[in-house]
Design a protein around this motif. Structure first.
Motif, PDB file in Angstrom:
ATOM      1  N   ILE A  22      37.929  44.449  52.015  1.00 33.33           N
ATOM      2  CA  ILE A  22      37.462  44.965  50.729  1.00 33.33           C
ATOM      3  C   ILE A  22      37.228  43.793  49.783  1.00 33.33           C
ATOM      4  N   HIS A  23      36.070  43.771  49.157  1.00 33.83           N
ATOM      5  CA  HIS A  23      35.786  42.802  48.096  1.00 33.83           C
ATOM      6  C   HIS A  23      36.045  43.436  46.738  1.00 33.83           C
ATOM      7  N   LEU A  24      36.652  42.677  45.845  1.00 32.70           N
ATOM      8  CA  LEU A  24      36.781  43.060  44.446  1.00 32.70           C
ATOM      9  C   LEU A  24      36.032  42.058  43.587  1.00 32.70           C
ATOM     10  N   CYS A  25      35.262  42.559  42.634  1.00 33.23           N
ATOM     11  CA  CYS A  25      34.567  41.675  41.688  1.00 33.23           C
ATOM     12  C   CYS A  25      34.668  42.345  40.313  1.00 33.23           C
ATOM     13  N   LEU A  26      35.849  42.198  39.692  1.00 31.63           N
ATOM     14  CA  LEU A  26      36.183  42.903  38.465  1.00 31.63           C
ATOM     15  C   LEU A  26      36.411  41.924  37.317  1.00 31.63           C
ATOM     16  N   SER A  27      36.595  42.467  36.113  1.00 30.21           N
ATOM     17  CA  SER A  27      36.579  41.622  34.917  1.00 30.21           C
ATOM     18  C   SER A  27      37.901  40.957  34.594  1.00 30.21           C
ATOM     19  N   ASN A  28      39.030  41.599  34.947  1.00 24.85           N
ATOM     20  CA  ASN A  28      40.309  41.049  34.509  1.00 24.85           C
ATOM     21  C   ASN A  28      41.445  41.609  35.358  1.00 24.85           C
ATOM     22  N   SER A  29      42.628  41.053  35.173  1.00 25.73           N
ATOM     23  CA  SER A  29      43.774  41.457  35.983  1.00 25.73           C
ATOM     24  C   SER A  29      44.210  42.905  35.755  1.00 25.73           C
ATOM     25  N   PRO A  30      44.204  43.440  34.522  1.00 28.70           N
ATOM     26  CA  PRO A  30      44.538  44.864  34.386  1.00 28.70           C
ATOM     27  C   PRO A  30      43.624  45.778  35.197  1.00 28.70           C
ATOM     28  N   ASP A  55      44.577  36.438  36.511  1.00 26.40           N
ATOM     29  CA  ASP A  55      45.834  35.779  36.189  1.00 26.40           C
ATOM     30  C   ASP A  55      46.591  35.524  37.492  1.00 26.40           C
ATOM     31  N   PRO A  56      46.851  34.267  37.855  1.00 26.98           N
ATOM     32  CA  PRO A  56      47.524  33.988  39.131  1.00 26.98           C
ATOM     33  C   PRO A  56      48.890  34.640  39.273  1.00 26.98           C
ATOM     34  N   VAL A  57      49.613  34.847  38.164  1.00 20.78           N
ATOM     35  CA  VAL A  57      50.914  35.522  38.236  1.00 20.78           C
ATOM     36  C   VAL A  57      50.729  36.949  38.747  1.00 20.78           C
ATOM     37  N   SER A  58      49.738  37.640  38.217  1.00 17.02           N
ATOM     38  CA  SER A  58      49.422  38.988  38.681  1.00 17.02           C
ATOM     39  C   SER A  58      48.981  38.967  40.138  1.00 17.02           C
ATOM     40  N   THR A  59      48.144  37.991  40.487  1.00 15.64           N
ATOM     41  CA  THR A  59      47.649  37.884  41.866  1.00 15.64           C
ATOM     42  C   THR A  59      48.797  37.792  42.856  1.00 15.64           C
ATOM     43  N   MET A  60      49.783  36.964  42.570  1.00 14.84           N
ATOM     44  CA  MET A  60      50.878  36.765  43.519  1.00 14.84           C
ATOM     45  C   MET A  60      51.736  38.017  43.678  1.00 14.84           C
ATOM     46  N   LYS A  61      51.856  38.819  42.631  1.00 16.33           N
ATOM     47  CA  LYS A  61      52.563  40.092  42.761  1.00 16.33           C
ATOM     48  C   LYS A  61      51.804  41.032  43.694  1.00 16.33           C
ATOM     49  N   PRO A  99      46.750  28.108  49.807  1.00 17.49           N
ATOM     50  CA  PRO A  99      47.216  29.451  50.157  1.00 17.49           C
ATOM     51  C   PRO A  99      46.777  30.480  49.127  1.00 17.49           C
ATOM     52  N   ALA A 100      47.103  31.743  49.386  1.00 13.17           N
ATOM     53  CA  ALA A 100      46.732  32.820  48.472  1.00 13.17           C
ATOM     54  C   ALA A 100      47.202  32.510  47.049  1.00 13.17           C
ATOM     55  N   GLY A 101      46.336  32.750  46.097  1.00 19.07           N
ATOM     56  CA  GLY A 101      46.600  32.441  44.692  1.00 19.07           C
ATOM     57  C   GLY A 101      45.959  31.153  44.234  1.00 19.07           C
ATOM     58  N   SER A 102      45.679  30.247  45.165  1.00 18.51           N
ATOM     59  CA  SER A 102      45.122  28.943  44.803  1.00 18.51           C
ATOM     60  C   SER A 102      43.695  29.059  44.275  1.00 18.51           C
ATOM     61  N   GLY A 103      42.938  30.003  44.814  1.00 19.16           N
ATOM     62  CA  GLY A 103      41.567  30.179  44.353  1.00 19.16           C
ATOM     63  C   GLY A 103      41.514  30.593  42.896  1.00 19.16           C
ATOM     64  N   HIS A 104      42.375  31.524  42.513  1.00 19.92           N
ATOM     65  CA  HIS A 104      42.392  31.966  41.120  1.00 19.92           C
ATOM     66  C   HIS A 104      42.857  30.851  40.190  1.00 19.92           C
ATOM     67  N   ALA A 159      43.960  30.554  31.313  1.00 18.23           N
ATOM     68  CA  ALA A 159      44.206  29.128  31.569  1.00 18.23           C
ATOM     69  C   ALA A 159      45.305  28.594  30.662  1.00 18.23           C
ATOM     70  N   ASN A 160      45.294  29.018  29.390  1.00 18.21           N
ATOM     71  CA  ASN A 160      46.354  28.599  28.482  1.00 18.21           C
ATOM     72  C   ASN A 160      47.707  29.145  28.919  1.00 18.21           C
ATOM     73  N   ALA A 161      47.733  30.375  29.399  1.00 13.65           N
ATOM     74  CA  ALA A 161      48.987  30.960  29.887  1.00 13.65           C
ATOM     75  C   ALA A 161      49.480  30.219  31.126  1.00 13.65           C
ATOM     76  N   MET A 162      48.552  29.841  32.004  1.00 13.21           N
ATOM     77  CA  MET A 162      48.933  29.090  33.198  1.00 13.21           C
ATOM     78  C   MET A 162      49.520  27.734  32.798  1.00 13.21           C
ATOM     79  N   ALA A 163      48.921  27.099  31.791  1.00 13.81           N
ATOM     80  CA  ALA A 163      49.434  25.812  31.321  1.00 13.81           C
ATOM     81  C   ALA A 163      50.840  25.975  30.732  1.00 13.81           C
ATOM     82  N   ALA A 164      51.040  27.028  29.953  1.00 10.74           N
ATOM     83  CA  ALA A 164      52.359  27.264  29.366  1.00 10.74           C
ATOM     84  C   ALA A 164      53.397  27.512  30.454  1.00 10.74           C
ATOM     85  N   ASP A 165      53.013  28.293  31.461  1.00 10.38           N
ATOM     86  CA  ASP A 165      53.938  28.591  32.559  1.00 10.38           C
ATOM     87  C   ASP A 165      54.304  27.333  33.339  1.00 10.38           C
TER      88      ASP A 165
END
Length: 305
Positions: A65-73, A102-108, A167-172, A249-255
């Motif tokens: 399945i391919h997903l091409c959506l606007s955001n993590s929610p 959001d990579p945090v969401s992706t990993m979940k 690995p998974a998550g690296s692309g995002h 990107a700013n959230a990833m930097a803060a994390d």
């Protein structure tokens, strides 16, 4: 009957339509989930795709399945619930997530799909709807070796440049780095072009000098194609989507505990345009709003030579 895997596609919008079309051209059975804009869906159905009503039904029928959506929610909503992907997932299912997320969401979501015996390959995109239609997008891909090899022939239907990044998550993560660079370019080009106009150098002069130097690049060309030529379709990527990517990107930097002063400044420019109700404008139009803050009209400046 085709011996190729059945491919599903959720999100056949500006980018997704071309990608899905090229998957069909590659000989893959295609299943799509419709949305409010029926035109791209009907076009794909006319070319041989089938339609399902829910992500669950798609997961029950498809191998990939391919997903091409606007955001993590939006992505999370497609996975969860009684009609979500997770409810219908079978062992061996691979979800190729081409969204910017959001990579945090992706990993979940990676962990949740692994529990069902499936895998996520995150393959966010570079370039524009034009390259999507041509099958020449860039893809930065995260995923296991086995999953990547399984989906690579499908990716090759719509991507001309495929980079495996980890690995998974690296692309995002890589996509957020890419979009932080490009949107910071947009903020810099807008600010510099406004400054040039304020000191008597019209946008055409900036384009001619910078574009012919080692500072020129494809993003500069499309940004200035709108700024100077007023071509509204030069780069059809909304300020709202760009703003979301810069926030991620700013959230990833803060994390990560990384200093991100330029990222923070870029975020403010995009947040301002969203706040005044122009999030649907395209990225190169950022310069128009920046010009107004300095008391000039960029369309008038663009007419000067």
């Amino acid at each position: 009957m085709s011996d190729k895997p059945v491919v599903g596609f959720i999100g056949v919008g500006l980018m997704g339509h071309g990608m899905a079309k090229n998957i069909l051209k590659g000989g893959y059975p295609l299943v799509v989930k419709g949305n409010r804009n029926r035109a791209p869906v009907e076009d794909l159905l006319a070319q041989g795709a089938e339609e399902v009503a829910t992500p669950r039904e798609m997961a029950e029928r498809c191998d990939v399945i391919h997903l091409c959506l606007s955001n993590s929610p939006q992505i999370e909503a497609v996975y969860h619930g009684e009609d979500g992907i997770l409810a219908g997932a079978r062992p061996g299912l691979i979800v190729v997530d081409c969204s910017t997320a959001d990579p945090v969401s992706t990993m979940k979501l990676v962990a949740a799909l692994v529990e069902k015996g499936g895998e996520i390959v995150d393959a966010p995109l570079g370039r524009t709807p034009k390259e999507a239609e041509e099958g020449q997008l860039d893809a930065m891909v995260g995923g296991s070796d086995a999953a990547f090899e399984r989906v690579r022939p499908i990716l090759e239907c719509w991507a001309g440049n495929i980079n495996r990044v980890g690995p998974a998550g690296s692309g995002h993560k890589m996509k957020l780095i890419m979009n932080l660079i490009s949107m910071s370019y947009a903020a810099l080009y807008g600010e510099a072009t406004v400054l040039a106009a304020k000191v008597g150098l019209p946008p055409e002069t900036v384009r001619r000098v910078i574009g012919s130097s080692r500072l020129g690049n494809g993003f500069f060309d499309t940004f200035m194609k709108y700024t100077v030529d007023r071509d509204r379709d030069a780069h059809k990527f909304s300020i709202a989507n760009a703003s979301k990517d810069v926030r991620y990107a700013n959230a990833m930097a803060a994390d990560a505990g990384a200093l991100s002063l330029i990222a923070a400044a870029t975020r403010q420019y995009f947040a301002h345009v969203e706040a005044i109700g122009h999030g649907d404008d395209y990225v190169p139009m950022l310069g128009d709003h920046m010009a107004r803050l300095s008391g000039i009209d960029m369309a008038e400046e663009a007419a000067k030579r």
